[in-house]
Design an enzyme around this catalytic site. Structure first.
Site, PDB file in Angstrom:
ATOM      1  N   HIS A 201     -22.864  26.468 -18.405  1.00  0.00           N
ATOM      2  CA  HIS A 201     -22.117  27.490 -17.673  1.00  0.00           C
ATOM      3  C   HIS A 201     -21.716  28.606 -18.637  1.00  0.00           C
ATOM      4  O   HIS A 201     -20.973  28.373 -19.582  1.00  0.00           O
ATOM      5  CB  HIS A 201     -20.859  26.895 -17.043  1.00  0.00           C
ATOM      6  CG  HIS A 201     -21.141  25.849 -16.012  1.00  0.00           C
ATOM      7  ND1 HIS A 201     -20.197  24.945 -15.609  1.00  0.00           N
ATOM      8  CD2 HIS A 201     -22.254  25.570 -15.296  1.00  0.00           C
ATOM      9  CE1 HIS A 201     -20.720  24.154 -14.685  1.00  0.00           C
ATOM     10  NE2 HIS A 201     -21.971  24.511 -14.484  1.00  0.00           N
TER      11      HIS A 201
ATOM     12  N   ASP B 231     -18.695  19.827 -11.871  1.00  0.00           N
ATOM     13  CA  ASP B 231     -20.126  20.074 -11.719  1.00  0.00           C
ATOM     14  C   ASP B 231     -20.931  19.044 -12.516  1.00  0.00           C
ATOM     15  O   ASP B 231     -20.597  18.720 -13.648  1.00  0.00           O
ATOM     16  CB  ASP B 231     -20.483  21.488 -12.191  1.00  0.00           C
ATOM     17  CG  ASP B 231     -21.947  21.819 -11.931  1.00  0.00           C
ATOM     18  OD1 ASP B 231     -22.479  21.371 -10.903  1.00  0.00           O
ATOM     19  OD2 ASP B 231     -22.563  22.495 -12.771  1.00  0.00           O
TER      20      ASP B 231
ATOM     21  N   SER C 157     -20.240  22.701 -19.915  1.00  0.00           N
ATOM     22  CA  SER C 157     -19.524  23.922 -19.534  1.00  0.00           C
ATOM     23  C   SER C 157     -18.600  24.300 -20.687  1.00  0.00           C
ATOM     24  O   SER C 157     -19.075  24.554 -21.787  1.00  0.00           O
ATOM     25  CB  SER C 157     -18.764  23.703 -18.223  1.00  0.00           C
ATOM     26  OG  SER C 157     -18.161  24.906 -17.796  1.00  0.00           O
TER      27      SER C 157
END
Length: 346
Positions: free
Chosen positions: A193, A286, A166
């Site tokens: 992401h 995540d 991310s």
């Protein structure tokens, strides 16, 4: 601090920021040179950086800022111009933390969504400590002692690699995948992401900086060795039990779509001990639960060590949940993956 040469866009960004109670506008300048001059005096918590600037562009400005006065930078870019996308991706590699879509006017459809995304990214990135600054390429190329004892081989020959990141992910992914040989024997499934408007540009940029072929994953595709399949914007990427890729619009998981946890979970179910999972820098959690499920299924899992992660949130969560079989500094992950793929015992 807003850095934007267009007076109209600069005023629009200032208006957007002024409406958000989480943010206070410190300065709004029209050039990179002015930003560098004002930076020591203003000392902003976060910078909104335009890419296409007169004189010094946003890429060079990012390099200078990260070298002279490291400050979280959010790139504000046009999502449809190829040249802007390439510069934006290189700015991420130079130290910017994220890229978001440039607003185009109050009357344009989707303005509120773009405005909220900009403000949320500015607020989140303002919390990221970048005092350590990014390591130079020369420093990263030097051997780094591993903080944990490496396990030399996976318990079974891995069949596929899943990797996710991310915040700070693009340069980390470029470094890990860049260390793999063009004949890397495994397919690579990748979750990053990033705003949906930038995913094709991200995949194209990554394709140009690593030895492997990189493209956006297509539903129903059969993954092939030596190719990287990037989750499309705002879609989950999964591995079906029969070994084909699934691209779905299922609901977000923990506000993320694509979600790394869903990718890793699907790999755990489809591959069991023949999976290989890697979780890199990123804010939040995540991927942590999915990586733990991969490890419970017998797969070999790696997390990025805190010493090199731009944001240690996702790897730290995986370590806490028992999902990390090995924690390595970023420069060691790619070579270790190469070793695992080539030398793992059947």
């Amino acid at each position: 601090m807003i850095v934007e040469d267009s007076l109209v866009v600069r005023r629009l960004l200032a208006h957007i920021v002024s409406r958000d109670p989480r943010l206070t506008l410190a300065a709004a300048v029209g050039s990179a040179e002015e930003a560098l001059q004002e930076l020591p005096r203003i000392r902003p918590d976060v910078i909104s950086m335009d890419i296409r600037l007169p004189g010094m562009d946003g890429l060079e400005a990012t390099r200078r800022i990260m070298a002279e006065q490291p400050t979280p930078i959010v790139v504000i870019a046009d999502s449809v111009e190829d040249s802007s996308l390439r510069i934006s991706m290189n700015a991420l590699r130079a130290g910017a933390l994220s890229v978001v879509e440039k607003p185009v006017g109050m009357e344009t459809g989707g303005h509120e969504r773009v405005s909220e995304m900009i403000c949320t990214q500015l607020y989140i990135m303002s919390q990221v400590p970048v005092i350590r600054r990014r390591m130079s390429a020369a420093r990263l190329s030097r051997p780094t002692p591993a903080p944990a004892r490496p396990e030399p081989v996976a318990p079974q020959a891995p069949a596929m690699l899943g990797i996710a990141a991310s915040t700070g992910g693009p340069p980390a992914l470029a470094q890990v995948l860049g260390a793999l040989s063009p004949q890397f024997p495994l397919p690579v499934l990748l979750v990053q992401h990033m705003g949906a408007a930038f995913m094709e540009g991200f995949a194209s940029w990554l394709d140009g900086v690593v030895p492997l072929r990189v493209g956006i994953a297509q539903d129903g595709e059969v993954p092939r060795p030596g190719q990287v399949y990037v989750a499309p914007g705002n879609r989950h990427l999964l591995l079906a039990p029969k070994g084909v890729l699934r691209v779905t619009a299922d609901p977000p998981v923990a506000s993320q779509r694509p979600a790394a946890t869903l990718l890793f979970r699907s790999m755990a179910g489809a591959l069991g001990p023949r999976g290989l999972g890697v979780l890199l820098t990123g804010m939040g959690e995540d991927g942590a639960l999915g990586l733990a499920e991969m490890r419970q299924a017998g797969a070999f899992t790696i997390t990025e060590h805190e010493s090199t992660a731009v944001v240690y949130g996702m790897p730290a969560a995986a370590v806490r949940l028992g999902g990390s079989g090995l924690s390595l500094p970023l420069p060691l992950i790619g070579p270790h993956l190469q070793q695992l793929a080539l030398r793992a015992t059947p």
